[in-house]
Write an enzyme that holds these catalytic residues in place. Structure first.
Site: not given
Ligand code: AMP
Length: 401
Positions: A2, A135, A195, A197, A199, A272, A321-322, A371
């Site tokens: 990236k 990191d 954090h 995600g 990870g 999701r 966040e989401n 980041e």
């Molecule tokens: P990242 O590694 O920060 O890109 O996060 C990826 C994770 O965030 C995946 O498991 C996605 O399913 C989850 N994610 C992203 N957007 C949403 C959302 N609107 N609702 C639920 N999970 C989400």
């Protein structure tokens, strides 16, 4: 791989992109800002090729951002493993390159790829200063009682086996932003940063200093993640190896790529998809969802105990966040600890925001991580400082907001 091209003084993002599946036949390159983003199928045998493509896209083609590479003043590289050597970002020289290489044993995929990126920049822009942003460096403040493992001490002496943590740049950024949102000095706050995600990691940040974190010698430790198991009883590892006849690399693969949400749900590592399946009644998806939230809840408890309290819990990354449902599950039942989520605020969308109830003693805050901004800012500050040391003369003092 990236990348972003940033004008730090103007706070302006000039270009961004990603090279995906580097080294495979399906490699492709996405480049440009949202309005002019292009996706290019491109052959990239390695990160050296990828970097050459990136530099070409920055200076030519429909989404070019600059006329020549001469306009680039400095390059910041994200390095996963800085070991015990680096407690902050540094200007890259031969010694730094040699140490990043030496540390590749602890992060083989990441440090080697980063070195290829550094070497490619050296080749194409030999006179441009470069900065390494690690990191792990944010967690070099952990006390020995937090970073040592209760294994024979000789293993620490011989192999430097200890907790290094990961995602440090993200935890550093969201802790700094949380203090701004709370309008309190960072060095007066007890924060738990999450954090969450694909990870996942969490940290205890006491008065601006990281005192514990969930990832360990490698980013496999700690919380349950998308495909990683996080902490499990270590005796399980030899047990599976014996019973399934697995080699060390196979068991490593199983724990890193086939576990977590994917392993439990059997559906996906993407929350999701797991959420959708759980809402249709899939029992393993429900279990995966429950386990993920429970894993976060347990670390909240641990870190409150480690710091003797908490002022705010800060959430970031895709899930943090989401995902309103995951946040609700994490905070349900934490009222006795003074942590109360506001259901309505939790449903709302937005940028940096507080989602705790007015009656909550502990604030819950969402901070989208950035980041790249931290890498650009460290690079700017270090290169600028070096120019000062070298006696460069400035027309006027550059302002960094
Ligand atoms: P990242 O590694 O920060 O890109 O996060 C990826 C994770 O965030 C995946 O498991 C996605 O399913 C989850 N994610 C992203 N957007 C949403 C959302 N609107 N609702 C639920 N999970 C989400």
């Amino acid at each position: 791989m990236k990348y972003q091209l940033v004008n730090v003084e103007q706070h302006e993002l000039l270009a961004k992109g990603i090279c995906e599946r580097v080294g495979s036949a399906e490699a492709f390159h996405k480049h440009g800002l949202d309005k002019n983003e292009e996706v290019i199928d491109a052959k990239m045998a390695d990160h050296d090729d990828a970097m050459a493509l990136v530099l070409e896209s920055l200076t030519s083609g429909p989404a070019k951002a600059i006329d020549s590479l001469d306009e680039i003043d400095a390059v910041g590289h994200r390095i996963v493993q800085g070991g015990k050597y680096f407690d902050r970002s540094v200007l890259i020289d031969d010694d730094v390159i040699q140490k990043i290489d030496e540390l590749a044993e602890l992060a083989p995929l990441h440090n080697k790829a980063a070195l290829m990126g550094i070497n490619a920049c050296l080749k194409h822009m030999p006179d441009v200063p470069m900065v390494a942003v690690f990191d792990t460096s944010f967690f070099q403040t952990l006390p020995p009682k937090a970073y040592m493992y209760p294994l024979p001490y000789e293993l620490y002496e011989k192999y430097a086996i200890r907790k290094y943590g990961a995602h440090g740049t993200s935890h550093r950024y969201i802790s700094e932003r949380a203090a701004v949102v709370l309008d309190e000095p960072l060095d007066e706050l007890k924060l738990i940063t999450c954090h969450l995600g694909n990870g996942c990691s969490m940290s205890a940040i006491d008065h601006g200093v990281a005192v514990d974190t969930s990832m360990g010698l490698t980013p496999l430790d700690g919380l349950m993640m998308g495909t990683r198991c996080g902490a499990v009883d270590p005796a399980i590892v030899p047990f599976i190896m014996d019973h399934e006849g697995l080699s060390t690399s196979e068991v490593n693969d199983l724990m890193n790529k086939k576990s977590g949400l994917l392993g439990i749900s059997g559906i996906s590592n993407d929350l999701r998809s797991v959420r959708d399946a759980s809402e249709k009644g899939d029992e393993r998806a429900m279990l995966a969802y429950d386990m993920y939230s429970n894993s976060v809840k347990k670390y909240i408890g641990q870190y409150i105990a480690v710091m003797g309290g908490v002022d705010a819990i800060v959430l970031t990354a895709g899930v943090g966040e989401n995902c309103e449902k995951m946040r609700r599950m994490i905070f349900t039942g934490l009222q006795p600890l003074g942590i109360i989520l506001d259901e309505e605020k939790n449903r709302q969308r937005g940028f940096e925001r507080e989602i705790s109830a007015d009656s909550s003693q502990v604030k819950i805050i969402i901070i989208p991580t950035n980041e790249e901004y931290m890498i650009a800012r460290d690079t700017y500050e270090i290169v600028h400082e070096q120019m000062r040391v070298d006696g460069a003369v400035f027309d006027e003092e550059p302002a960094l907001a």
